[in-house]
Design a protein around this motif. Structure first.
Motif, PDB file in Angstrom:
ATOM      1  N   UNK A  12     -82.439 -19.252  -3.778  1.00  0.00           N
ATOM      2  CA  UNK A  12     -82.029 -20.196  -2.857  1.00  0.00           C
ATOM      3  C   UNK A  12     -81.218 -21.458  -3.543  1.00  0.00           C
ATOM      4  N   UNK A  13     -81.123 -21.496  -4.740  1.00  0.00           N
ATOM      5  CA  UNK A  13     -80.478 -22.533  -5.539  1.00  0.00           C
ATOM      6  C   UNK A  13     -79.016 -22.738  -5.268  1.00  0.00           C
ATOM      7  N   UNK A  14     -78.543 -24.072  -5.075  1.00  0.00           N
ATOM      8  CA  UNK A  14     -77.321 -24.248  -4.583  1.00  0.00           C
ATOM      9  C   UNK A  14     -76.166 -23.703  -5.627  1.00  0.00           C
ATOM     10  N   UNK A  15     -75.275 -23.370  -5.368  1.00  0.00           N
ATOM     11  CA  UNK A  15     -73.930 -22.898  -6.076  1.00  0.00           C
ATOM     12  C   UNK A  15     -72.956 -23.378  -5.923  1.00  0.00           C
ATOM     13  N   UNK A  16     -72.963 -24.945  -5.667  1.00  0.00           N
ATOM     14  CA  UNK A  16     -71.792 -25.753  -5.379  1.00  0.00           C
ATOM     15  C   UNK A  16     -71.412 -26.649  -6.576  1.00  0.00           C
ATOM     16  N   UNK A  17     -72.074 -26.726  -7.594  1.00  0.00           N
ATOM     17  CA  UNK A  17     -71.812 -27.189  -8.872  1.00  0.00           C
ATOM     18  C   UNK A  17     -72.537 -28.586  -8.999  1.00  0.00           C
ATOM     19  N   UNK A  18     -73.748 -28.784  -7.949  1.00  0.00           N
ATOM     20  CA  UNK A  18     -74.476 -29.732  -8.040  1.00  0.00           C
ATOM     21  C   UNK A  18     -75.559 -29.497  -9.164  1.00  0.00           C
ATOM     22  N   UNK A  19     -76.083 -30.712  -9.685  1.00  0.00           N
ATOM     23  CA  UNK A  19     -77.154 -30.414 -10.850  1.00  0.00           C
ATOM     24  C   UNK A  19     -78.265 -30.289 -10.318  1.00  0.00           C
ATOM     25  N   UNK A  20     -79.149 -29.564 -10.860  1.00  0.00           N
ATOM     26  CA  UNK A  20     -80.605 -29.145 -10.473  1.00  0.00           C
ATOM     27  C   UNK A  20     -81.634 -29.150 -11.693  1.00  0.00           C
ATOM     28  N   UNK A  21     -82.838 -29.143 -11.423  1.00  0.00           N
ATOM     29  CA  UNK A  21     -83.790 -28.500 -12.556  1.00  0.00           C
ATOM     30  C   UNK A  21     -84.343 -27.243 -12.478  1.00  0.00           C
ATOM     31  N   UNK A  22     -84.393 -26.523 -13.531  1.00  0.00           N
ATOM     32  CA  UNK A  22     -84.643 -25.393 -13.548  1.00  0.00           C
ATOM     33  C   UNK A  22     -85.810 -25.120 -14.683  1.00  0.00           C
ATOM     34  N   UNK A  23     -86.483 -24.036 -14.393  1.00  0.00           N
ATOM     35  CA  UNK A  23     -87.564 -23.643 -15.436  1.00  0.00           C
ATOM     36  C   UNK A  23     -86.904 -22.485 -15.984  1.00  0.00           C
ATOM     37  N   UNK A  24     -86.837 -22.494 -17.314  1.00  0.00           N
ATOM     38  CA  UNK A  24     -86.419 -21.366 -18.198  1.00  0.00           C
ATOM     39  C   UNK A  24     -87.584 -20.612 -18.533  1.00  0.00           C
ATOM     40  N   UNK A  25     -87.703 -19.177 -18.388  1.00  0.00           N
ATOM     41  CA  UNK A  25     -88.715 -18.312 -18.632  1.00  0.00           C
ATOM     42  C   UNK A  25     -89.327 -18.509 -20.046  1.00  0.00           C
ATOM     43  N   UNK A  26     -90.519 -18.402 -20.311  1.00  0.00           N
ATOM     44  CA  UNK A  26     -90.884 -18.245 -22.044  1.00  0.00           C
ATOM     45  C   UNK A  26     -90.239 -17.324 -22.327  1.00  0.00           C
ATOM     46  N   UNK A  27     -89.965 -17.142 -23.833  1.00  0.00           N
ATOM     47  CA  UNK A  27     -89.367 -15.924 -24.409  1.00  0.00           C
ATOM     48  C   UNK A  27     -89.745 -15.967 -26.067  1.00  0.00           C
ATOM     49  N   UNK A  28     -89.307 -15.204 -26.572  1.00  0.00           N
ATOM     50  CA  UNK A  28     -89.610 -15.148 -28.107  1.00  0.00           C
ATOM     51  C   UNK A  28     -88.999 -16.540 -28.714  1.00  0.00           C
ATOM     52  N   UNK A  29     -88.268 -17.207 -28.254  1.00  0.00           N
ATOM     53  CA  UNK A  29     -87.561 -18.456 -28.948  1.00  0.00           C
ATOM     54  C   UNK A  29     -88.390 -19.675 -28.650  1.00  0.00           C
ATOM     55  N   UNK A  30     -89.515 -19.378 -27.319  1.00  0.00           N
ATOM     56  CA  UNK A  30     -90.243 -20.408 -27.150  1.00  0.00           C
ATOM     57  C   UNK A  30     -90.923 -20.370 -25.936  1.00  0.00           C
ATOM     58  N   UNK A  31     -91.697 -21.377 -25.617  1.00  0.00           N
ATOM     59  CA  UNK A  31     -92.612 -21.316 -24.232  1.00  0.00           C
ATOM     60  C   UNK A  31     -91.371 -21.906 -23.128  1.00  0.00           C
ATOM     61  N   UNK A  32     -92.116 -21.772 -21.968  1.00  0.00           N
ATOM     62  CA  UNK A  32     -91.322 -22.216 -20.793  1.00  0.00           C
ATOM     63  C   UNK A  32     -90.683 -23.665 -20.960  1.00  0.00           C
ATOM     64  N   UNK A  33     -89.661 -24.043 -20.398  1.00  0.00           N
ATOM     65  CA  UNK A  33     -89.194 -25.388 -20.420  1.00  0.00           C
ATOM     66  C   UNK A  33     -88.449 -25.733 -19.115  1.00  0.00           C
TER      67      UNK A  33
END
Length: 99
Positions: A12-33
C-alpha cells in the motif's frame, strides 16, 4: 496512537515519489532499522524502485522489495523521535488481521 503512526503493508506504499519511513528487514548485515525512502520511476542512474532519500546521483542506495517489511507516512513535526522498526514475527499482526 495516531493512525499515521502505525506500520503498514508495503503493497500500500505510495509510488508517487513522496518520502516515507520504511522498516528494513534484519539481515546478516545487521538488525532491522528505519530509513527514509521514496519510489523512483528510474532515471539515468538507476531503474525504478525504492531508494534511500539521502542517495545522491551516481551513488544510489536502492532497496529490493523483499528488503522492506513495512512503511508509515512521515511523522508530524511534533514527533520527538524516530519510530522503532517493526520487529514482530507475525505478519498478520502487522497488517491487522491477526485476531
Amino acid at each position: 496512537m495516531d493512525d499515521t503512526d502505525r506500520w503498514r503493508d508495503m503493497a500500500s506504499a505510495p509510488r508517487d515519489g513522496s518520502r516515507i519511513l520504511v522498516t528494513i528487514r534484519p539481515s546478516e548485515q545487521g538488525p532491522a532499522e528505519v530509513d527514509l525512502a521514496y519510489w523512483s520511476n528510474g532515471d539515468q542512474f538507476a531503474g525504478e524502485g525504492w531508494r534511500a532519500s539521502d542517495s545522491s546521483p551516481g551513488h544510489i542506495i536502492e532497496y529490493a522489495e523483499p528488503e522492506l517489511k513495512c512503511w508509515m507516512p512521515m511523522p508530524s513535526a511534533s514527533r520527538t523521535s524516530m519510530p522503532s522498526p517493526w520487529e514482530g514475527d507475525d505478519e498478520q499482526e502487522l497488517y491487522g488481521s491477526g485476531i
